[in-house]
Write an enzyme that holds these catalytic residues in place. Structure first.
Site, mmCIF file in Angstrom:
data_model
loop_
_atom_site.group_PDB
_atom_site.id
_atom_site.type_symbol
_atom_site.label_atom_id
_atom_site.label_comp_id
_atom_site.label_asym_id
_atom_site.label_seq_id
_atom_site.Cartn_x
_atom_site.Cartn_y
_atom_site.Cartn_z
ATOM 1 N N GLN A 1 4.980 0.782 0.594
ATOM 2 C CA GLN A 1 5.604 -0.390 1.189
ATOM 3 C C GLN A 1 6.382 -1.147 0.110
ATOM 4 O O GLN A 1 5.826 -1.481 -0.934
ATOM 5 C CB GLN A 1 4.540 -1.292 1.804
ATOM 6 C CG GLN A 1 3.888 -0.719 3.051
ATOM 7 C CD GLN A 1 4.821 -0.764 4.247
ATOM 8 O OE1 GLN A 1 4.927 -1.771 4.931
ATOM 9 N NE2 GLN A 1 5.520 0.336 4.505
ATOM 10 N N ARG B 1 -0.760 -0.258 14.513
ATOM 11 C CA ARG B 1 0.076 0.221 13.405
ATOM 12 C C ARG B 1 -0.635 1.247 12.528
ATOM 13 O O ARG B 1 -1.747 1.658 12.778
ATOM 14 C CB ARG B 1 0.513 -0.962 12.547
ATOM 15 C CG ARG B 1 -0.589 -1.832 11.993
ATOM 16 C CD ARG B 1 0.007 -2.913 11.098
ATOM 17 N NE ARG B 1 -0.999 -3.868 10.649
ATOM 18 C CZ ARG B 1 -1.231 -5.037 11.212
ATOM 19 N NH1 ARG B 1 -0.562 -5.398 12.297
ATOM 20 N NH2 ARG B 1 -2.145 -5.856 10.713
ATOM 21 N N GLU C 1 0.797 -1.214 0.000
ATOM 22 C CA GLU C 1 0.000 0.000 0.000
ATOM 23 C C GLU C 1 0.838 1.276 0.000
ATOM 24 O O GLU C 1 1.978 1.297 0.463
ATOM 25 C CB GLU C 1 -0.967 0.031 1.187
ATOM 26 C CG GLU C 1 -0.301 0.163 2.539
ATOM 27 C CD GLU C 1 -0.177 -1.176 3.235
ATOM 28 O OE1 GLU C 1 -0.024 -1.184 4.468
ATOM 29 O OE2 GLU C 1 -0.204 -2.216 2.556
#
Length: 506
Positions: free
Chosen positions: A49, A165, A33
């Site tokens: 990422q 996260r 993502e």
């Protein structure tokens, strides 16, 4: 002769690897993502990422690319690296215009990037900060990391640090504080934190499924929060919008992206009751981990989203790369009677790329006719406007050759827009790679149905109406499957307008 043969082989290898023309993909290896999307001066920054050493998930860093038009991308060096046993998971960026962090100067305020630190040795996670004082070219990790430790998270986390996260951070003008939103996937909730300096954080509230009236408990595994204010078109009002990516519960199965409206006072988000007809931002399989660009000038005024177009992990049949960015789309909110509806549309920059291949104006198409069969292309932008009597079905086949085709269809009797990938090409890589995805789509007030289709080497993105519904799906047809076919069943349809544009970035 040898050089020519090698060049031909390389060209064929790239062509056979489904590399798209106008969607961003990594130069090589794994992408997931988008992270930290931000505009700095005239440059759009895309972080994502990225595993730079293999074509699978792992060794995650913030990859980096830049663009001045959201079409042509330059691959940049890795921005935030995996090192010393800590990988760099998802997060967001923001401009610290007042240098409240003290990491820049009053004359040269810093850009800040918050990310999750992931420890592959035990799976735990904490929250970290990096900053740039050269307009996003290079990024330095804050010496005081982590800014929120697993120990500090523990009172709000039942997973032992395994599911906290994806920090979304922004400066809340009304309260004069920084706000961080953290996802707790294992608990189906998010937590809100505040700070005065972007470095030291205090928990202030939770938001979970039970606090969102009308949200199905089957929508689980919340991740990748994004939050911002959005104008309500046709009014002088704005509303807060919260976007989340759940792991389960989306219309097409697998990951999806939903959006809530509500109010926010700097500490607590109060969501409006869920309208299930205005919840999901995409009805396809391949729109995951959506995030919006920050720091877009008011003179531009757009809220632009992008997501990863892949919900199959390492399974898709690409060898040199894995993971594709959805084409950037604007997000708006329109008032519709007593309700509101999100609308999404490809960014207007796409209209500068390419040329018209075919047009149809005010023509009736009858059953048995096939239009557009002489048009070919693997990178296309197609717009249709038509009126369809009851019981008629209009079908547009793209990437068509032999038995292969992806079919976009509108069924008037049920007011349904669909994408059929049953014969789209290679679907063997995943059990969910074929099938049909559908979304409700009503004609406009004058009875006209509008559909826009973006076709690229390995994807279709279908926008219905003004963008009230979107269906995004990966496809993997043969390279030679480049035909079109427009047909109807059940009666004649008046084609008000059809335009087919070839996308070219030269």
């Amino acid at each position: 002769m040898i050089v020519s043969t090698l060049l031909l082989l390389v060209t064929q290898a790239l062509a056979s690897d489904y590399r798209p023309l106008f969607h961003f993909v990594p130069e090589k290896n794994w992408m997931n993502e988008p992270n930290g999307l931000i505009k700095i001066e005239s440059v759009w920054h895309l972080f994502f990422q990225h595993n730079p050493t293999a074509n699978v998930w792992g060794n995650l860093n913030w990859g980096h690319a830049t663009s001045t038009d959201l079409l042509h991308w330059t691959h940049e060096p890795i921005a935030i690296t995996s090192e010393n046993g800590v990988e760099a998971f998802t997060g967001t960026s923001y401009y610290d215009s007042e240098n409240t962090s003290g990491l820049g100067t009053s004359q040269s305020p810093p850009y800040l990037a918050w990310y999750t630190g992931y420890f592959p040795s035990n799976g735990t996670q904490d929250q970290r900060l990096a900053y740039s004082v050269d307009d996003g070219v290079t990024w330095t990790k804050f010496a005081g990391n982590p800014i929120i430790s697993a120990t500090q998270e523990a009172p709000h986390d039942i997973t032992g640090g395994l599911e906290t996260r994806d920090p979304k951070v922004f400066f809340h003008e009304a309260s004069g504080k920084w706000v961080m939103i953290l996802a707790h996937g294992g608990q189906d909730k998010i937590t809100f934190w505040t700070s005065t300096d972007a470095k030291q954080w205090t928990w202030v509230s939770d938001l979970g499924t039970a606090q969102v009236s009308g949200l199905s408990s089957a929508i689980t595994g919340w991740e990748v929060p994004d939050m911002f204010q959005l104008p309500i078109e046709g009014t002088d009002e704005t509303t807060w919008v919260l976007i989340l990516t759940p792991a389960k519960g989306s219309p097409a199965g697998g990951n999806g992206v939903f959006a809530l409206t509500g109010s926010f006072d700097g500490k607590t988000f109060q969501p409006d009751p869920v309208d299930t007809a205005n919840l999901w931002l995409d009805y396809g399989r391949d729109f995951d981990g959506a995030m919006s660009w920050e720091n877009v000038p008011k003179s531009d005024g757009r809220r632009i989203l992008a997501a990863i177009s892949n919900s199959y992990g390492a399974s898709p049949p690409t060898n040199t790369w894995k993971g594709m960015l959805s084409f950037p789309r604007t997000l708006g909110l329109q008032q519709t009677g007593s309700g509101r509806s999100f609308v999404q549309w490809p960014v207007s920059e796409l209209l500068t790329a390419g040329s018209t291949l075919a047009t149809i104006q005010n023509q009736t198409i009858t059953p048995g006719q096939v239009l557009l069969s002489s048009v070919v292309g693997t990178a296309l932008d197609i717009e249709l406007a038509f009126t369809a009597p009851a019981d008629t079905v209009l079908s547009l086949a793209v990437r068509k050759a032999g038995s292969q085709q992806t079919v976009i269809q509108y069924k008037q009797s049920t007011a349904t827009l669909s994408v059929d990938r049953t014969a789209s090409g290679d679907t063997s890589y995943d059990a969910a790679a074929g099938g049909v995805h559908s979304a409700p789509l009503q004609p406009d007030a004058s009875g006209v149905v509008r559909i826009r289709v973006l076709v690229d080497t390995c994807s279709v993105e279908v926008f219905g109406g003004k963008g009230e519904v979107v269906i995004s799906d990966l496809i993997f047809p043969d390279e030679a499957a480049d035909g079109l076919a427009l047909q109807v069943d059940g009666g004649s349809v008046m084609l008000q307008s059809v335009v087919v544009r070839k996308i070219s970035l030269e």
